[in-house]
Design an enzyme around this catalytic site. Structure first.
Site, PDB file in Angstrom:
ATOM      1  N   GLU A  19      -9.674   2.942  -9.213  1.00  0.00           N
ATOM      2  CA  GLU A  19     -10.663   2.148  -9.935  1.00  0.00           C
ATOM      3  C   GLU A  19     -11.929   1.938  -9.117  1.00  0.00           C
ATOM      4  O   GLU A  19     -12.954   1.509  -9.654  1.00  0.00           O
ATOM      5  CB  GLU A  19     -10.058   0.798 -10.357  1.00  0.00           C
ATOM      6  CG  GLU A  19      -9.904  -0.225  -9.251  1.00  0.00           C
ATOM      7  CD  GLU A  19      -8.697  -0.039  -8.349  1.00  0.00           C
ATOM      8  OE1 GLU A  19      -8.438  -0.937  -7.533  1.00  0.00           O
ATOM      9  OE2 GLU A  19      -8.012   1.005  -8.456  1.00  0.00           O
TER      10      GLU A  19
ATOM     11  N   HIS B 285      -7.704   3.546  -4.075  1.00  0.00           N
ATOM     12  CA  HIS B 285      -7.952   2.777  -5.293  1.00  0.00           C
ATOM     13  C   HIS B 285      -8.711   3.657  -6.289  1.00  0.00           C
ATOM     14  O   HIS B 285      -9.919   3.861  -6.123  1.00  0.00           O
ATOM     15  CB  HIS B 285      -8.790   1.538  -4.970  1.00  0.00           C
ATOM     16  CG  HIS B 285      -8.032   0.465  -4.267  1.00  0.00           C
ATOM     17  ND1 HIS B 285      -7.308  -0.494  -4.934  1.00  0.00           N
ATOM     18  CD2 HIS B 285      -7.874   0.210  -2.956  1.00  0.00           C
ATOM     19  CE1 HIS B 285      -6.733  -1.305  -4.061  1.00  0.00           C
ATOM     20  NE2 HIS B 285      -7.065  -0.901  -2.848  1.00  0.00           N
TER      21      HIS B 285
ATOM     22  N   CYS C  38      -2.182   1.822  -4.590  1.00  0.00           N
ATOM     23  CA  CYS C  38      -2.329   1.239  -3.265  1.00  0.00           C
ATOM     24  C   CYS C  38      -0.988   0.664  -2.804  1.00  0.00           C
ATOM     25  O   CYS C  38      -0.024   1.402  -2.641  1.00  0.00           O
ATOM     26  CB  CYS C  38      -3.457   0.203  -3.244  1.00  0.00           C
ATOM     27  SG  CYS C  38      -3.950  -0.270  -1.555  1.00  0.00           S
TER      28      CYS C  38
END
Length: 202
Positions: free
Chosen positions: A184, A182, A79
């Protein structure tokens, strides 16, 4: 061992949890000496570019990151961490980045879609790369950002995303990588990308 840089401006917990879920040996590095000897480095980031870079520099990470990349240590910026890899950003003034890749960060056009760009969008592969091995072209990832990277060298653009304009959403050169969404938070696609990074030769 994978070192996640903690400079007070990154979403460390979710990234760490995702890497641990994949079986990676993870440590948090809050001082530059703690990345010495790391097999790989993760540079997360949320918030504003200028404030984040100021915090990264104040913590003493700028030169060690340059040294690690020059030594071929795999590094991924996530990011805002991806945006730091470039030369500058015009977010709330002009701010100098790490300059590891040529290009700049700028805001999405005011006459385009709603800003910030929040939600699921597609990754369109532009180069073959081990980071995206097994990730199908057009796979969805989760984005949250108002500024995007304009890369100077098309060879550094590994994947693009369309949001009113086509922009670089995954970048890389050698063992240096950056991903705008992102991973994750991107479910199967994101975990596959992180798994590829974890398993990458260092």
């Amino acid at each position: 061992m994978i070192a996640i840089i903690d400079y007070g401006a990154g979403n460390l917990r979710s990234v760490r949890n995702a890497l641990t879920h994949l079986g990676a040996d993870v440590t948090t590095a809050s001082t530059p000496d703690q990345i010495e000897g790391a097999d790989k480095i993760v540079l997360p980031g949320v918030g504003a570019f200028g404030a984040g870079m100021a915090a990264l520099r104040a913590a003493g990470f700028e030169a060690p990151l340059h040294e690690a990349v020059a030594a071929g240590v795999p590094l991924i910026g996530i990011c805002l961490g991806m945006q730091y890899l470039f030369e500058s950003s015009d977010e709330m003034g002009i701010h100098k980045g790490l300059g590891l890749l040529p290009g700049r960060v700028t805001r999405f056009p005011v006459d385009g879609p709603k800003v910030p760009h929040i939600g699921w969008n597609q990754l369109h592969a532009r180069q073959e790369t081990p980071l995206l091995a097994g990730v199908q072209d057009g796979s969805y990832a989760y984005f949250v950002h108002s500024y995007y990277v304009e890369a100077d060298d098309p060879a550094d653009v590994l994947a693009t995303t369309d949001y009113g304009i086509e922009y670089a959403s995954v970048v890389g050169r050698g063992s240096l990588f950056g991903i705008q969404p992102h991973p994750e938070k991107s479910q199967t696609t994101g975990l596959r990308i992180l798994k590829n990074f974890v398993e990458m030769a260092s």
